[in-house]
Design a protein around this motif. Structure first.
Motif, PDB file in Angstrom:
ATOM      1  N   GLY A  25      11.761 -14.913 -11.166  1.00 16.22           N
ATOM      2  CA  GLY A  25      10.639 -15.115 -12.067  1.00 16.22           C
ATOM      3  C   GLY A  25       9.450 -14.214 -11.821  1.00 16.22           C
ATOM      4  O   GLY A  25       8.412 -14.363 -12.475  1.00 16.22           O
ATOM      5  N   LYS A  26       9.592 -13.280 -10.889  1.00 18.40           N
ATOM      6  CA  LYS A  26       8.478 -12.387 -10.575  1.00 18.40           C
ATOM      7  C   LYS A  26       8.882 -10.939 -10.787  1.00 18.40           C
ATOM      8  O   LYS A  26      10.064 -10.600 -10.849  1.00 18.40           O
ATOM      9  N   GLN A  27       7.875 -10.070 -10.873  1.00 18.82           N
ATOM     10  CA  GLN A  27       8.145  -8.653 -11.026  1.00 18.82           C
ATOM     11  C   GLN A  27       8.538  -8.044  -9.688  1.00 18.82           C
ATOM     12  O   GLN A  27       8.184  -8.546  -8.615  1.00 18.82           O
ATOM     13  N   ARG A  28       9.258  -6.937  -9.779  1.00 24.78           N
ATOM     14  CA  ARG A  28       9.601  -6.207  -8.569  1.00 24.78           C
ATOM     15  C   ARG A  28       8.325  -5.635  -7.951  1.00 24.78           C
ATOM     16  O   ARG A  28       7.463  -5.106  -8.649  1.00 24.78           O
ATOM     17  N   GLU A  29       8.222  -5.757  -6.625  1.00 27.66           N
ATOM     18  CA  GLU A  29       7.017  -5.299  -5.945  1.00 27.66           C
ATOM     19  C   GLU A  29       7.371  -4.428  -4.751  1.00 27.66           C
ATOM     20  O   GLU A  29       8.422  -4.572  -4.128  1.00 27.66           O
ATOM     21  N   LEU A  30       6.449  -3.541  -4.443  1.00 31.79           N
ATOM     22  CA  LEU A  30       6.622  -2.645  -3.304  1.00 31.79           C
ATOM     23  C   LEU A  30       6.487  -3.427  -2.006  1.00 31.79           C
ATOM     24  O   LEU A  30       5.601  -4.277  -1.875  1.00 31.79           O
ATOM     25  N   VAL A  31       7.358  -3.124  -1.059  1.00 38.78           N
ATOM     26  CA  VAL A  31       7.250  -3.689   0.289  1.00 38.78           C
ATOM     27  C   VAL A  31       6.759  -2.614   1.262  1.00 38.78           C
ATOM     28  O   VAL A  31       5.775  -2.812   1.981  1.00 38.78           O
ATOM     29  N   ALA A  32       7.452  -1.475   1.265  1.00 40.78           N
ATOM     30  CA  ALA A  32       7.092  -0.407   2.201  1.00 40.78           C
ATOM     31  C   ALA A  32       7.737   0.892   1.740  1.00 40.78           C
ATOM     32  O   ALA A  32       8.775   0.881   1.075  1.00 40.78           O
ATOM     33  N   THR A  33       7.100   2.000   2.098  1.00 42.22           N
ATOM     34  CA  THR A  33       7.673   3.313   1.832  1.00 42.22           C
ATOM     35  C   THR A  33       7.546   4.189   3.074  1.00 42.22           C
ATOM     36  O   THR A  33       6.692   3.954   3.936  1.00 42.22           O
ATOM     37  N   ILE A  34       8.406   5.205   3.131  1.00 38.99           N
ATOM     38  CA  ILE A  34       8.341   6.188   4.203  1.00 38.99           C
ATOM     39  C   ILE A  34       8.629   7.556   3.609  1.00 38.99           C
ATOM     40  O   ILE A  34       9.599   7.727   2.861  1.00 38.99           O
ATOM     41  N   THR A  35       7.772   8.516   3.936  1.00 39.77           N
ATOM     42  CA  THR A  35       7.927   9.854   3.370  1.00 39.77           C
ATOM     43  C   THR A  35       8.881  10.690   4.213  1.00 39.77           C
ATOM     44  O   THR A  35       9.344  10.272   5.281  1.00 39.77           O
ATOM     45  N   SER A  36       9.126  11.908   3.725  1.00 38.49           N
ATOM     46  CA  SER A  36       9.973  12.821   4.482  1.00 38.49           C
ATOM     47  C   SER A  36       9.348  13.169   5.816  1.00 38.49           C
ATOM     48  O   SER A  36      10.047  13.509   6.769  1.00 38.49           O
ATOM     49  N   GLY A  37       8.031  13.069   5.913  1.00 34.81           N
ATOM     50  CA  GLY A  37       7.337  13.337   7.165  1.00 34.81           C
ATOM     51  C   GLY A  37       7.057  12.082   7.982  1.00 34.81           C
ATOM     52  O   GLY A  37       6.220  12.095   8.879  1.00 34.81           O
ATOM     53  N   ASN A  38       7.754  11.000   7.627  1.00 39.35           N
ATOM     54  CA  ASN A  38       7.650   9.724   8.361  1.00 39.35           C
ATOM     55  C   ASN A  38       6.277   9.070   8.251  1.00 39.35           C
ATOM     56  O   ASN A  38       5.884   8.299   9.130  1.00 39.35           O
ATOM     57  N   ILE A  39       5.567   9.356   7.183  1.00 36.24           N
ATOM     58  CA  ILE A  39       4.334   8.622   6.909  1.00 36.24           C
ATOM     59  C   ILE A  39       4.713   7.330   6.208  1.00 36.24           C
ATOM     60  O   ILE A  39       5.445   7.343   5.219  1.00 36.24           O
TER      61      ILE A  39
END
Length: 121
Positions: free
Chosen positions: A42-56
């Motif tokens: 019943g909820k929208q998809r939400e961001l949890v975490a991201t990691i870049t190619s440079g590990n940020i």
């Protein structure tokens, strides 16, 4: 053919831990930004975490201090270590790989099929 395959979901008690994995194939994994998203009923998809190619790394406020995202480019795999889990963390967790071409501006975005995480006593 691009594939993102999540694993590691399951049922865990409140306060417990789980480690999710996302194995990628068909892309140059190391140059993509990889993210974990979740969607509760019943909820929208939400961001949890991201990691870049440079590990940020970047975390949603709900994940800060409890979740850790990491990547192993040699294995084309990204991980999400989840500690101190709460019932409100219950959701389907999806892996996302995204790349924006600097030359054309085209966005390449891929999703996995999701893995269920249920936090309940």
């Amino acid at each position: 053919q691009v594939q993102l395959v999540e694993s590691g979901g399951g049922l865990v008690q409140p306060g417990g831990s789980l480690k999710l994995s996302c194995a990628a194939s068909g892309i140059i994994f190391s140059i993509y930004v990889i993210g974990w998203y979740r969607q509760a009923p019943g909820k929208q998809r939400e961001l949890v975490a991201t990691i870049t190619s440079g590990n940020i790394t970047n975390y949603a406020d709900s994940a800060k201090g409890r979740f850790t995202i990491s990547r192993d480019n040699a294995k084309n795999t990204v991980y999400l270590q989840m500690n101190s889990l709460k019932p409100e963390d219950t959701a389907v967790y999806y892996c996302n790989a995204e790349l924006t071409s600097r030359r054309t501006g085209n966005v390449f975005k891929y999703w996995g099929q999701g893995t269920q995480v249920t936090v309940s006593s």
